[in-house]
Design an enzyme around this catalytic site. Sequence first.
Site, mmCIF file in Angstrom:
data_model
loop_
_atom_site.group_PDB
_atom_site.id
_atom_site.type_symbol
_atom_site.label_atom_id
_atom_site.label_comp_id
_atom_site.label_asym_id
_atom_site.label_seq_id
_atom_site.Cartn_x
_atom_site.Cartn_y
_atom_site.Cartn_z
ATOM 1 N N TYR A 1 -16.513 19.101 -38.752
ATOM 2 C CA TYR A 1 -16.823 17.749 -38.858
ATOM 3 C C TYR A 1 -15.606 17.247 -38.604
ATOM 4 C CZ TYR A 1 -17.386 13.284 -41.344
ATOM 5 O OH TYR A 1 -17.518 11.986 -41.663
ATOM 6 N N GLY B 1 -23.443 2.242 -43.450
ATOM 7 C CA GLY B 1 -24.061 1.398 -42.430
ATOM 8 C C GLY B 1 -24.938 0.363 -43.232
ATOM 9 N N PRO C 1 -11.902 5.436 -44.320
ATOM 10 C CA PRO C 1 -12.305 5.209 -45.902
ATOM 11 C C PRO C 1 -12.094 6.617 -46.550
ATOM 12 C CG PRO C 1 -14.054 4.759 -44.212
ATOM 13 C CD PRO C 1 -12.998 5.470 -43.354
ATOM 14 N N GLY D 1 -27.694 4.176 -43.613
ATOM 15 C CA GLY D 1 -27.002 5.222 -44.448
ATOM 16 C C GLY D 1 -26.046 4.524 -45.512
ATOM 17 N N LYS E 1 -14.617 14.073 -35.876
ATOM 18 C CA LYS E 1 -14.255 12.956 -35.955
ATOM 19 C C LYS E 1 -12.942 12.597 -35.594
ATOM 20 C CE LYS E 1 -17.231 10.646 -38.435
ATOM 21 N NZ LYS E 1 -17.592 9.240 -38.198
ATOM 22 N N ARG F 1 -8.923 12.261 -57.786
ATOM 23 C CA ARG F 1 -9.732 11.737 -56.730
ATOM 24 C C ARG F 1 -9.647 10.160 -56.788
ATOM 25 N NH1 ARG F 1 -9.337 16.182 -55.544
ATOM 26 N NH2 ARG F 1 -10.684 17.825 -54.794
#
Length: 312
Positions: free
Chosen positions: A137, A17, A164, A14, A141, A210
């Site tokens: 989600y 990863g 992150p 991904g 998590k 952001r």
Amino acid sequence: MKKDSKIYVAGHKGLVGSAIVRNLRSKGYLNVIGKSHQELDLINQGEVRNFFEEERPEYVILAAAKVGGIHANNSYPADFIYDNLMIQSNIIKAAHDFKVKKLLFLGSTCIYPKMAPQPIKEEYLLSGYLEETNEAYAVAKIAGLEMCKFFKRQYGDNFISCMPTNLYGPNDNFDLNNSHVLPALIRKFHEAKVNNEHNVEVWGSGKPLREFLHVDDMADACVYLMKNYNGEEHVNIGTGEEVSIFELAKLVKKVVEFNGEIVFDSSKPDGTPRKLTDITKLHSLGWKHKIDLETGVRQTYEWFVENKNIFI
């Protein structure tokens, strides 16, 4: 971690990863292992335990997760909570049972409370209501972060966690239906340029702020934490810098060299007005990001152009 230590990166193909694998190998770690979903179903407890028993990894970085945009999270909340709970529970328990020396679990800043004060400190987790579209989600998590904390507290396992911020870079998702804002803008502006269109439409007013972190910086921070941090509390990973969607769109337009106009569709939702991480803790540990936003966007655009056939 020694250069020949066996390091298992879950989710090694991904966005996150693959960047961690690149970083480890660039630093001379020679024994990095990963398994594709076809080779190892992380939702299957038996398969995960067999893998740990056979491979006996010394270090684990848990970057595997079921992820998606607002539409996917809204449409399939049961899948998001079940799959993520199973993936992380199976790996964390196996890491404990097979005596892994250290594990790093990756959360995401989108699991902080919807109305968290800005910038977001680590201690704001669980201090308020979650974003409704992301709740399944987020609950999963949060459970993973808490599992690491409680295994450390009860058994002394060296399981740590990080959080992150918004990530981008090579291997990102550029699908316009479910990608995040930066890869979506890169693809939109590129296709508008190729098709000689006169403008690009961007959702919302352009006012929301952001924070964006290049995935290679994120990977470097993860490896740094594996070597230098053993605390119970998770650590935010970000830049501590923010940009408006308006300024971001202008930057992508410049990088792509699109000559048309940007049109903001204010009838579309803006989302959260601001989402910035407090990275005081990360800086105090001795790590700071290196890739500025324009450089990172240029690198990501170059990667997209070279690999666009995957998405188009």
